[in-house]
Design an enzyme around this catalytic site. Sequence first.
Site, PDB file in Angstrom:
ATOM      1  N   TYR A 246      -1.271  -0.177  10.063  1.00 52.77           N
ATOM      2  CA  TYR A 246      -1.804  -0.611   8.453  1.00 52.77           C
ATOM      3  C   TYR A 246      -0.241  -0.436   7.615  1.00 52.77           C
ATOM      4  O   TYR A 246       0.551  -0.905   7.353  1.00 52.77           O
ATOM      5  CB  TYR A 246      -2.557   0.279   8.502  1.00 52.77           C
ATOM      6  CG  TYR A 246      -2.494  -0.698   6.621  1.00 52.77           C
ATOM      7  CD1 TYR A 246      -3.906  -1.680   6.705  1.00 52.77           C
ATOM      8  CD2 TYR A 246      -2.416  -0.072   6.062  1.00 52.77           C
ATOM      9  CE1 TYR A 246      -3.969  -1.655   5.438  1.00 52.77           C
ATOM     10  CE2 TYR A 246      -2.402   0.128   4.490  1.00 52.77           C
ATOM     11  CZ  TYR A 246      -3.761  -1.166   3.688  1.00 52.77           C
ATOM     12  OH  TYR A 246      -4.133  -1.398   3.074  1.00 52.77           O
TER      13      TYR A 246
ATOM     14  N   SER B 165       0.488  -1.206   0.108  1.00 55.92           N
ATOM     15  CA  SER B 165       0.286   0.210  -0.032  1.00 55.92           C
ATOM     16  C   SER B 165       0.925   1.178   0.216  1.00 55.92           C
ATOM     17  O   SER B 165       2.304   1.220   0.527  1.00 55.92           O
ATOM     18  CB  SER B 165      -0.803   0.125   0.622  1.00 55.92           C
ATOM     19  OG  SER B 165      -0.729   1.316   1.261  1.00 55.92           O
TER      20      SER B 165
HETATM   21  N1  LIG Z   1      -8.499  -1.551  -1.629  1.00 58.14           N
HETATM   22  C1  LIG Z   1      -7.924   0.193  -1.578  1.00 58.14           C
HETATM   23  O1  LIG Z   1      -7.904   0.863  -1.465  1.00 58.14           O
HETATM   24  C2  LIG Z   1      -6.420  -0.543  -1.082  1.00 58.14           C
HETATM   25  C3  LIG Z   1      -5.514   0.131  -1.049  1.00 58.14           C
HETATM   26  C4  LIG Z   1      -3.928  -0.174  -0.733  1.00 58.14           C
HETATM   27  C5  LIG Z   1      -3.732  -1.429  -0.089  1.00 58.14           C
HETATM   28  N2  LIG Z   1      -4.778  -2.248  -0.534  1.00 58.14           N
HETATM   29  C6  LIG Z   1      -4.381  -3.700  -0.341  1.00 58.14           C
HETATM   30  O2  LIG Z   1      -5.255  -4.776  -1.035  1.00 58.14           O
HETATM   31  C7  LIG Z   1      -5.319  -6.017  -1.083  1.00 58.14           C
HETATM   32  C8  LIG Z   1      -6.677  -5.758  -1.195  1.00 58.14           C
HETATM   33  O3  LIG Z   1      -7.408  -5.344  -0.747  1.00 58.14           O
HETATM   34  P1  LIG Z   1      -9.181  -5.469  -1.137  1.00 58.14           P
HETATM   35  O4  LIG Z   1      -9.561  -3.880  -0.352  1.00 58.14           O
HETATM   36  O5  LIG Z   1      -9.543  -5.426  -2.407  1.00 58.14           O
HETATM   37  O6  LIG Z   1      -9.962  -5.813   0.215  1.00 58.14           O
HETATM   38  P2  LIG Z   1     -11.321  -6.769   0.104  1.00 58.14           P
HETATM   39  O7  LIG Z   1     -12.020  -5.852  -0.562  1.00 58.14           O
HETATM   40  O8  LIG Z   1     -11.943  -6.448   1.730  1.00 58.14           O
HETATM   41  O9  LIG Z   1     -11.283  -7.760  -0.329  1.00 58.14           O
HETATM   42  C9  LIG Z   1     -10.527  -9.027   0.765  1.00 58.14           C
HETATM   43  C10 LIG Z   1     -10.745 -10.537   0.163  1.00 58.14           C
HETATM   44  O10 LIG Z   1      -9.290 -11.444   0.664  1.00 58.14           O
HETATM   45  C11 LIG Z   1     -10.346 -12.021   1.558  1.00 58.14           C
HETATM   46  N3  LIG Z   1      -9.646 -12.252   3.024  1.00 58.14           N
HETATM   47  C12 LIG Z   1     -10.010 -11.062   3.405  1.00 58.14           C
HETATM   48  N4  LIG Z   1      -9.518 -11.514   4.917  1.00 58.14           N
HETATM   49  C13 LIG Z   1      -9.063 -12.959   4.877  1.00 58.14           C
HETATM   50  C14 LIG Z   1      -8.067 -14.381   5.343  1.00 58.14           C
HETATM   51  N5  LIG Z   1      -7.495 -14.240   6.811  1.00 58.14           N
HETATM   52  N6  LIG Z   1      -7.900 -15.314   4.265  1.00 58.14           N
HETATM   53  C15 LIG Z   1      -8.327 -15.806   3.255  1.00 58.14           C
HETATM   54  N7  LIG Z   1      -9.022 -15.410   2.768  1.00 58.14           N
HETATM   55  C16 LIG Z   1      -9.316 -13.860   3.480  1.00 58.14           C
HETATM   56  C17 LIG Z   1     -11.839 -11.777   1.480  1.00 58.14           C
HETATM   57  O11 LIG Z   1     -13.045 -13.218   1.382  1.00 58.14           O
HETATM   58  P3  LIG Z   1     -13.067 -13.359   3.085  1.00 58.14           P
HETATM   59  O12 LIG Z   1     -12.979 -11.977   3.986  1.00 58.14           O
HETATM   60  O13 LIG Z   1     -14.387 -14.574   2.731  1.00 58.14           O
HETATM   61  O14 LIG Z   1     -12.199 -14.584   3.645  1.00 58.14           O
HETATM   62  C18 LIG Z   1     -12.495 -11.044   0.518  1.00 58.14           C
HETATM   63  O15 LIG Z   1     -11.833 -11.634  -0.945  1.00 58.14           O
HETATM   64  C19 LIG Z   1      -4.569  -5.804   0.940  1.00 58.14           C
HETATM   65  O16 LIG Z   1      -3.607  -6.139   1.101  1.00 58.14           O
HETATM   66  C20 LIG Z   1      -5.316  -4.222   1.299  1.00 58.14           C
HETATM   67  O17 LIG Z   1      -4.111  -4.231   2.243  1.00 58.14           O
HETATM   68  C21 LIG Z   1      -5.948  -2.173  -1.333  1.00 58.14           C
END
Ligand SMILES: NC(=O)c1ccc[n+]([C@@H]2O[C@H](COP(=O)([O-])OP(=O)(O)OC[C@H]3O[C@@H](n4cnc5c(N)ncnc54)[C@H](OP(=O)(O)O)[C@@H]3O)[C@@H](O)[C@H]2O)c1
Length: 258
Positions: free
Chosen positions: A161, A148
């Site tokens: 974080y 991130s």
């Molecule tokens: N969105 C942003 O703006 C942003 C910005 C910077 C970085 N990121 C990073 O990008 C990554 C993905 O973010 P996102 O926004 O796509 O997240 P999200 O929308 O919350 O999706 C998370 C996914 O991971 C699964 N998951 C969560 N905890 C888990 C666990 N302990 N074991 C296995 N699966 C798990 C969830 O399904 P289940 O709940 O069914 O497990 C879901 O499929 C993260 O590392 C986040 O820090 C995101």
Amino acid sequence: MTGLTERWQLTGRRALVTGATKGIGWAVADELLALGAEVLIVARNANEVAAAVADWAARGLPATGLAADVSTEAGRTAILAAVQARWQGLDILVNNVGTNIRKKFVDYTTAEYERLFQVNLFSVIEMCRAAYPLLRAASQASVVNIGSVAGRFDVGTGAYYSLTKAAEEQLGRNLAVEWAADGIRVNTVAPWFIRTPLTAGLLAQPEFVDKLLARTPLGRVGEAEEIAAAVAFLCLPGASYITGQCLLVDGGLSAKGM
Ligand SMILES: NC(=O)c1ccc[n+]([C@@H]2O[C@H](COP(=O)([O-])OP(=O)(O)OC[C@H]3O[C@@H](n4cnc5c(N)ncnc54)[C@H](OP(=O)(O)O)[C@@H]3O)[C@@H](O)[C@H]2O)c1
């Protein structure tokens, strides 16, 4: 050096994407499938895993799934056993799972910040350790960790974080050097604000969005596909000389001073 077509496709590559039923992980899996890879996805909710796999199968794409929690040893053991049984090697590992709780530094309970380290950092470390023999068994493996911009600057996400994401980025540099002789490349993709279920609550607040857009030269929030494209690029044979890097996919945020 490979030919033009080979540089831009992933035909037959075996990929594991964690957290891939929604958001960035789903988009990464979809992109890798479109480029010809076979993909194993992981998330905790079994129904959502089955639904995502069925959707790809209906489009003729070779996805399989497993319901498992990457933050537990039992979950990681099940995931790696599935990869071993299915492929006996792994060409692509995308450590995407991550979460956040936004608070002031002293307001977190110890259990809350330990959970962030468990999910965002220790699970990535353990997945890399466990997957190493399978990655080494592949000829030109690629690991991409989803970091991130919060690992580089304070962007109001909370200190813990940021710490997990900064450490994840450094892990990428260390492993890139240590594993280069094994033919394993390791890179990080660091997104700015991307429209996913994780950010839906914040992006529903107009004042927050105004502040966010004012800081972002491209003047908009990113889409999960835009992160997926960067991840896929780093997995392609065309990126064969790129390792130990962190690619910020941030709409220009990091280039902006005043
Ligand atoms: N969105 C942003 O703006 C942003 C910005 C910077 C970085 N990121 C990073 O990008 C990554 C993905 O973010 P996102 O926004 O796509 O997240 P999200 O929308 O919350 O999706 C998370 C996914 O991971 C699964 N998951 C969560 N905890 C888990 C666990 N302990 N074991 C296995 N699966 C798990 C969830 O399904 P289940 O709940 O069914 O497990 C879901 O499929 C993260 O590392 C986040 O820090 C995101």
